[in-house]
Design a protein around this motif. Structure first.
Motif, PDB file in Angstrom:
ATOM      1  N   PRO A 252     -12.462 -25.390  33.995  1.00  0.00           N
ATOM      2  CA  PRO A 252     -11.044 -25.750  33.564  1.00  0.00           C
ATOM      3  C   PRO A 252     -10.147 -27.094  33.985  1.00  0.00           C
ATOM      4  O   PRO A 252      -9.282 -27.379  33.123  1.00  0.00           O
ATOM      5  N   ASN A 297     -12.036 -16.812  30.245  1.00  0.00           N
ATOM      6  CA  ASN A 297     -11.731 -17.977  30.903  1.00  0.00           C
ATOM      7  C   ASN A 297     -12.840 -19.172  30.890  1.00  0.00           C
ATOM      8  O   ASN A 297     -12.893 -20.098  31.723  1.00  0.00           O
ATOM      9  N   ARG A 300      -9.761 -22.804  27.885  1.00  0.00           N
ATOM     10  CA  ARG A 300      -8.192 -23.092  28.145  1.00  0.00           C
ATOM     11  C   ARG A 300      -7.481 -22.757  26.670  1.00  0.00           C
ATOM     12  O   ARG A 300      -7.769 -23.246  25.633  1.00  0.00           O
TER      13      ARG A 300
END
Length: 470
Positions: A252, A297, A300
């Motif tokens: 991320p 997840n 993004r």
């Protein structure tokens, strides 16, 4: 020593010579003073895809053809006493196979008279083909003409991809593994105004996070021990396109940094305090549904929206089955060239299987199936059921498959599932028998072809009681 013992020793000596000749890794051929072949070893048979009886005691020019008589080094050695060392020679068998070798050829003389000529050959046929292929394709780029398919599904994606060449907007290509996402990426780049600028591809899953960051964004000298001033891939692709494969593999924090680079059209090297403007088109690929990736997840949401200005969904092979014959033929042509074979088509049984199979690995799996099959082919012109890799067959969910009667085990893959161990052992024994027969029961050569040790092969011969049949 009596005559019987001398004869026995002579026979033993001949037997030893024959074994030595068949164990060496060079092809050996000897012709007598009439031009007839009197020695022809195992390696030469493999090199030329001939059997001993096809060549032995037959005139050289009946079996092999040359552009000119003087091109035959063996005949030059026999007729003119010429000695040739490390010379390349190309010729054809009477079956039409082109052979290229590096030869050492010389006459055998006795009492000043040439009684024979010998040629020791190293096969470079495949090397020559590969060399030609590299020379021909070194500058080849994937374009839309490289995409094989006539199905409505693939034509629609091609048309949408062509529209994407008109702008520099980011593109997200969605498709399962093996569907040809990079091929579309390159086609878009090479069809755009950026085609003369770099196209750089990077698989985001191939490297750990600490390396992928410095690889993408570059490094500033002193950022860490051993760091030097080095541009990242985003800088190196200046004016062109960068393909970020498997974007959902980036962590991320790196996805956030990439998002900023896309939005600001600038990057900051690792360890630097200054931003550098870039002009790069971003094409990203993902091998799962982006909504699932966001929910879990792995992607993004804001990066997804930024990348998917243009979204292309590549259909899996099971949704474009009508393209399978075209793709299969294309791969046959490719490996005919690379492997120097003359395969023309797939059999009806294989065609039936290919159309019914689900292809979880998509086009890449189809190509590997064709490549694997053609590794088992010597002189055949058709890919049959018994050429297909066993792992491919066991994954198939088809029930009834018309197969060649050359296989003794069941042609129903339903039975393979029910009695897998027995079926696989029977298949293994059948294949070992055929390879052994093709190599005239030579254990060493058979083991080499099968890719196993002599000891492992001998264990299987005992296990399946194969040697009892010879």
């Amino acid at each position: 020593m009596n005559g019987k013992e001398e004869l026995k020793q002579l026979k033993n000596l001949i037997y030893i010579y024959e074994n030595i000749l068949n164990e060496i890794n060079e092809g050996v051929q000897v012709i007598n003073n009439e031009g007839n072949t009197i020695i022809y070893n195992q390696k030469k048979m493999q090199l030329e895809s001939m059997q001993l009886e096809d060549v032995l005691n037959k005139n050289l020019l009946e079996i092999f053809s040359f552009k000119d008589r003087k091109d035959s080094r063996l005949l030059q050695a026999l007729e003119k006493g010429a000695i040739t060392k490390n010379a390349k020679q190309t010729y054809f068998t009477n079956k039409g196979k082109e052979i290229t070798t590096i030869n050492n050829t010389y006459p055998i003389q006795k009492d000043g008279e040439t009684i024979a000529a010998v040629e020791i050959a190293s096969d470079i046929t495949k090397l020559e083909r590969l060399k030609e292929n590299v020379l021909k394709t070194g500058n080849v780029r994937y374009t839309f003409e490289s995409i094989i398919g006539e199905s409505r599904a693939i034509k629609e994606v091609i048309e949408n991809s062509k529209r994407a060449t008109r702008t520099s907007s980011s593109v997200l290509i969605i498709g399962e593994t093996g569907t040809g996402k990079e091929l579309f990426s390159q086609s878009i780049h090479h069809g755009s105004d950026r085609s003369k600028k770099p196209f750089i591809s990077q698989n985001c899953a191939a490297l750990p996070d600490n390396l992928i960051e410095s690889l993408l964004f570059g490094t500033k000298k002193g950022a860490f021990t051993g760091a030097i001033d080095h541009p990242g891939l985003l800088e190196q692709a200046e004016g062109g396109t960068i393909l970020l494969d498997e974007i959902n593999s980036l962590n991320p924090s790196l996805q956030a940094k990439l998002l900023r680079a896309i939005q600001e059209k600038s990057i900051r090297r690792v360890g630097d305090t200054k931003d550098k403007e870039i002009d790069v088109r971003i094409i990203a690929t993902i091998n799962e549904d982006p909504i699932d990736a966001i929910a879990n997840n792995r992607l993004r949401k804001d990066l997804y929206y930024r990348l998917s200005v243009v979204s292309l969904v590549i259909p899996p092979l099971r949704e474009r089955r009508e393209d399978i014959p075209l793709l299969a033929q294309k791969f046959i042509e490719k490996y005919n060239y690379l492997f120097h074979l003359n395969v023309r088509k797939i059999s009806d049984a294989v065609y039936h299987l290919f159309l019914e199979y689900d292809w979880p690995g998509n086009i890449r799996e189809l190509e590997h199936a064709i490549e694997g099959a053609m590794n088992l082919i010597t002189v055949e012109t058709e890919i049959s059921y018994n050429h297909l890799p066993y792992h491919f067959l066991t994954k198939s969910k088809q029930i009834d498959i018309p197969t060649s009667s050359s296989r003794g085990y069941s042609s129903k893959l339903e039975d393979l599932t029910l009695k897998l161990k027995d079926q696989m052992e029977e298949a293994e024994a059948d294949y070992i028998k055929r390879v052994l027969e093709n190599n005239r029961n030579n254990i060493t050569h058979t083991a080499n072809i099968l890719g196993i040790s002599r000891q492992s092969l001998q264990y299987r011969l005992r296990k399946y009681k194969i040697k009892e049949s010879f």
